[in-house]
Write a protein that holds these residues in place. Structure first.
Motif, mmCIF file in Angstrom:
data_model
loop_
_atom_site.group_PDB
_atom_site.id
_atom_site.type_symbol
_atom_site.label_atom_id
_atom_site.label_comp_id
_atom_site.label_asym_id
_atom_site.label_seq_id
_atom_site.Cartn_x
_atom_site.Cartn_y
_atom_site.Cartn_z
ATOM 1 N N LEU A 1 0.838 -1.204 0.000
ATOM 2 C CA LEU A 1 0.000 0.000 0.000
ATOM 3 C C LEU A 1 0.867 1.246 0.000
ATOM 4 O O LEU A 1 2.091 1.176 0.168
ATOM 5 N N CYS A 2 0.219 2.388 -0.190
ATOM 6 C CA CYS A 2 0.877 3.696 -0.143
ATOM 7 C C CYS A 2 0.266 4.514 1.000
ATOM 8 O O CYS A 2 -0.921 4.374 1.297
ATOM 9 N N ILE A 3 1.079 5.359 1.625
ATOM 10 C CA ILE A 3 0.583 6.329 2.602
ATOM 11 C C ILE A 3 1.042 7.712 2.162
ATOM 12 O O ILE A 3 2.241 7.930 1.969
ATOM 13 N N LEU A 4 0.100 8.624 1.990
ATOM 14 C CA LEU A 4 0.438 9.990 1.574
ATOM 15 C C LEU A 4 -0.269 11.013 2.451
ATOM 16 O O LEU A 4 -1.425 10.821 2.831
ATOM 17 N N VAL A 5 0.445 12.090 2.773
ATOM 18 C CA VAL A 5 -0.176 13.269 3.371
ATOM 19 C C VAL A 5 -0.389 14.228 2.209
ATOM 20 O O VAL A 5 0.507 14.980 1.836
ATOM 21 N N SER A 6 -1.562 14.172 1.617
ATOM 22 C CA SER A 6 -1.783 14.783 0.297
ATOM 23 C C SER A 6 -1.843 16.303 0.316
ATOM 24 O O SER A 6 -1.429 16.964 -0.637
ATOM 25 N N ASN A 7 -2.385 16.886 1.397
ATOM 26 C CA ASN A 7 -2.570 18.343 1.463
ATOM 27 C C ASN A 7 -1.748 18.941 2.598
ATOM 28 O O ASN A 7 -1.969 18.624 3.762
ATOM 29 N N PHE A 8 -0.785 19.804 2.228
ATOM 30 C CA PHE A 8 0.047 20.540 3.190
ATOM 31 C C PHE A 8 0.753 19.562 4.132
ATOM 32 O O PHE A 8 0.583 19.586 5.351
ATOM 33 N N SER A 9 1.564 18.718 3.533
ATOM 34 C CA SER A 9 2.176 17.604 4.250
ATOM 35 C C SER A 9 3.052 18.064 5.407
ATOM 36 O O SER A 9 3.552 19.185 5.438
ATOM 37 N N ASN A 10 3.199 17.165 6.334
ATOM 38 C CA ASN A 10 4.086 17.350 7.472
ATOM 39 C C ASN A 10 5.270 16.406 7.252
ATOM 40 O O ASN A 10 5.069 15.189 7.192
ATOM 41 N N PRO A 11 6.517 16.935 7.051
ATOM 42 C CA PRO A 11 6.989 18.269 7.411
ATOM 43 C C PRO A 11 7.204 19.258 6.261
ATOM 44 O O PRO A 11 7.559 20.399 6.508
ATOM 45 N N LEU A 12 7.007 18.848 5.009
ATOM 46 C CA LEU A 12 7.362 19.718 3.885
ATOM 47 C C LEU A 12 6.373 20.852 3.653
ATOM 48 O O LEU A 12 6.734 21.923 3.191
ATOM 49 N N GLY A 13 5.094 20.594 3.917
ATOM 50 C CA GLY A 13 4.065 21.580 3.590
ATOM 51 C C GLY A 13 3.596 21.493 2.157
ATOM 52 O O GLY A 13 2.846 22.353 1.684
ATOM 53 N N SER A 14 4.000 20.447 1.430
ATOM 54 C CA SER A 14 3.635 20.312 0.017
ATOM 55 C C SER A 14 2.153 19.976 -0.133
ATOM 56 O O SER A 14 1.530 19.395 0.751
ATOM 57 N N CYS A 15 1.599 20.354 -1.282
ATOM 58 C CA CYS A 15 0.207 20.044 -1.598
ATOM 59 C C CYS A 15 0.163 19.472 -3.008
ATOM 60 O O CYS A 15 0.545 20.155 -3.969
ATOM 61 N N MET A 16 -0.281 18.228 -3.125
ATOM 62 C CA MET A 16 -0.346 17.605 -4.436
ATOM 63 C C MET A 16 -1.346 18.350 -5.319
ATOM 64 O O MET A 16 -2.498 18.562 -4.904
ATOM 65 N N PRO A 17 -0.952 18.775 -6.522
ATOM 66 C CA PRO A 17 -1.917 19.391 -7.434
ATOM 67 C C PRO A 17 -3.051 18.413 -7.750
ATOM 68 O O PRO A 17 -2.892 17.194 -7.641
ATOM 69 N N GLU A 18 -4.176 18.965 -8.133
ATOM 70 C CA GLU A 18 -5.348 18.142 -8.396
ATOM 71 C C GLU A 18 -5.070 17.066 -9.432
ATOM 72 O O GLU A 18 -5.482 15.909 -9.278
ATOM 73 N N GLU A 19 -4.326 17.427 -10.494
ATOM 74 C CA GLU A 19 -4.052 16.441 -11.536
ATOM 75 C C GLU A 19 -3.149 15.328 -11.015
ATOM 76 O O GLU A 19 -3.215 14.181 -11.479
ATOM 77 N N HIS A 20 -2.269 15.633 -10.051
ATOM 78 C CA HIS A 20 -1.414 14.600 -9.458
ATOM 79 C C HIS A 20 -2.250 13.631 -8.623
ATOM 80 O O HIS A 20 -1.990 12.421 -8.624
ATOM 81 N N LYS A 21 -3.218 14.169 -7.891
ATOM 82 C CA LYS A 21 -4.087 13.304 -7.085
ATOM 83 C C LYS A 21 -4.885 12.371 -7.982
ATOM 84 O O LYS A 21 -5.025 11.172 -7.700
ATOM 85 N N ARG A 22 -5.397 12.916 -9.060
ATOM 86 C CA ARG A 22 -6.156 12.085 -10.009
ATOM 87 C C ARG A 22 -5.276 10.970 -10.584
ATOM 88 O O ARG A 22 -5.684 9.809 -10.664
ATOM 89 N N GLU A 23 -4.044 11.337 -10.958
ATOM 90 C CA GLU A 23 -3.123 10.358 -11.531
ATOM 91 C C GLU A 23 -2.712 9.323 -10.488
ATOM 92 O O GLU A 23 -2.563 8.134 -10.803
#
Length: 483
Positions: free
Chosen positions: A253-275
């Motif tokens: 399986l995969c584990i992702l903090v998709s929105n405003f991740s801890n610790p980077l603060g990154s947010c996957m763009p919508e097209e990345h989430k879809r992909e």
């Protein structure tokens, strides 16, 4: 479906934002200058207030301007002096054997000394929470519940709370119902149920790098093999790396903090989430989505989640009010999709029931409509804090320092010169009553030794700025001539 009007509106707000950005770059508008009011923008460009606000939100997302309550928008930074953003991570293969010791040390220090300026805890300061209204909601719950809330709750959790979570999830267009949701004791508890329900010791899982240390500790505790993949501080996990790993490894399986991740603060763009959802569906691999920070966005709208695009039930969406409303209430949830029965079994085996009173108190708070009003104030305060922290780092840290630019959440990822050992920096900082989170806390590999995570959930004041100035001075001391 996108309309011509939508495209024209997007073009207009970007054009307006570009105009102001050019003026800031050319020093026509300087730091501290006040920008025209939204009403003036509407008149000058003949646009709606929504378009005008989008333009200013776009400039805020680049940390060029900031909003001041009852005052307006001001130039807060120039790209010429703002720190660069860290590069995409490149996980290696050397083991980090100190993870547990580092985490224990950081936790113990900040608990033992009440005088510490706590820049290591990713949570909102009590002053930012609606404590009086929460107290009232708790009292109402106690009065209304059978046996004053002392009875066991149904294993799936409070129906009233699940209904409110489902209603709230419509902001990200996930289409959930109360029957899709299981309540938990916080978000990490939701992730734990999902992880133990779906894996066996020896299984391999994919995570971001760096990633929240709680996920790493949990994976290690149940004997999993963790594969850390390259992650961009702005757009999240690199999808090409995910594709290659899924094709060449047996991944459970995969584990992702998709929105405003801890610790980077990154947010996957919508097209990345879809992909990403397309990828897991292709390989029939579950995705545990930790969406703990999704409501703490600084832009115009809540970002969607991977769950938004899930048609197969493979995404297990996890959330909580721990970062937005009441950390100590331990109220969280999971929408487990096709794994609902397995997750409920895990909850039954481990806790039998959720805490009745706190669930009901949160449900009552959500029903009143106070939550959105509170979130608006919280987002504004945190966004302002993030800008203040970034400016202070720019002013006080070594010139080569790089800082993430999160558009939500609580944390900044700070990357410094390779000669700066942040474990040693931590020891020197704690002697000055300043707690930080060294980069090694967020990986199982020997990397990020020159990085730290700083939380801006604390209330900004002169003492916090002084602490950042001290941190910067300590960092400079590692370099020749203190540069």
């Amino acid at each position: 479906m996108e309309t011509t009007t939508d495209i024209a509106s997007d073009f207009l707000y970007l054009r307006i934002a570009k105009n102001f950005e050019d003026q800031i770059l050319k020093n026509v508008l300087r730091i501290g200058d006040k920008l025209p009011s939204l009403r003036s923008i509407c008149r000058q460009y003949e646009v709606s207030q929504t378009t005008a606000m989008q333009a200013y939100y776009h400039l805020e997302s680049k940390s060029l301007i900031e909003s001041r309550p009852q005052s307006g928008y001001y130039v807060s930074n120039s790209p010429k002096r703002f720190p660069m953003v860290p590069q995409t991570s490149k996980p290696g293969h050397l083991d980090n054997n100190n993870l547990e010791d580092i985490i224990t040390t950081v936790h113990n220090h900040r608990q033992e000394n009440s005088k510490i300026i706590n820049l290591s805890l990713s949570a909102p300061a009590p002053e930012l929470l609606p404590l009086a209204k929460l107290n009232k909601s708790m009292i109402n719950a106690m009065r209304q519940l059978p046996a004053n809330g002392t009875s066991y709750e149904h294993v799936q959790g409070s129906e009233r709370l699940r209904r409110q979570i489902a209603r709230w999830s419509h902001n990200m267009e996930a289409g959930l119902t109360d029957g899709d949701i299981v309540t938990t004791a916080g978000c990490i508890n939701a992730v734990a149920y999902a992880l133990t329900a779906l894996t066996q010791p020896g299984d391999s899982i994919i995570v971001e790098s760096p990633v929240y240390f709680g996920i790493l500790r949990m994976a290690k505790s149940v004997g999993l093999r963790v594969i850390e993949l390259p992650t961009n501080p702005q757009t999240g996990i690199e999808l090409e790396a995910v594709k290659k790993t899924l094709e060449t490894h047996k991944i459970k399986l995969c584990i992702l903090v998709s929105n405003f991740s801890n610790p980077l603060g990154s947010c996957m763009p919508e097209e990345h989430k879809r992909e990403m959802v397309n990828l897991i569906q292709k390989h029939n691999i579950p995705l545990i989505e930790d969406d703990l920070y999704g409501d703490v966005y600084f832009g115009a709208n809540r970002p969607k989640s991977c769950k938004t695009f899930d048609q197969s039930g493979l995404v297990l969406w996890c959330g909580s009010v721990s970062k937005t409303l009441a950390p100590g209430y331990r109220v969280g949830w999971i929408a487990p999709g096709q794994f609902k029965d397995l997750v409920i079994k895990q909850k039954l085996y481990n806790t039998v029931s959720s805490a009745t009173l706190t669930q009901e108190a949160v449900a009552g708070f959500l029903e009143t409509g106070r939550y959105e009003n509170h979130l608006r104030k919280l987002r504004q305060a945190l966004h302002g804090n993030s800008l203040k922290f970034s400016r202070a780092i720019s002013d006080y840290f070594p010139e080569s320092t790089k800082v993430s630019r999160p558009q939500g959440g609580f944390v900044l990822w700070v990357e410094m010169d390779k000669r700066i050992n942040t474990l040693d920096l931590y020891e020197k900082a704690i002697r000055n009553n300043i707690s930080i989170a060294p980069g090694l806390m967020f990986t199982l590999q020997k990397q990020f030794t020159n990085c730290i995570r700083l939380s801006f959930g604390i209330t900004w004041n002169e003492e916090v700025e002084r602490s950042l100035k001290i941190l910067g001075a300590i960092a400079k001391s590692y370099l020749p001539s203190g540069a």
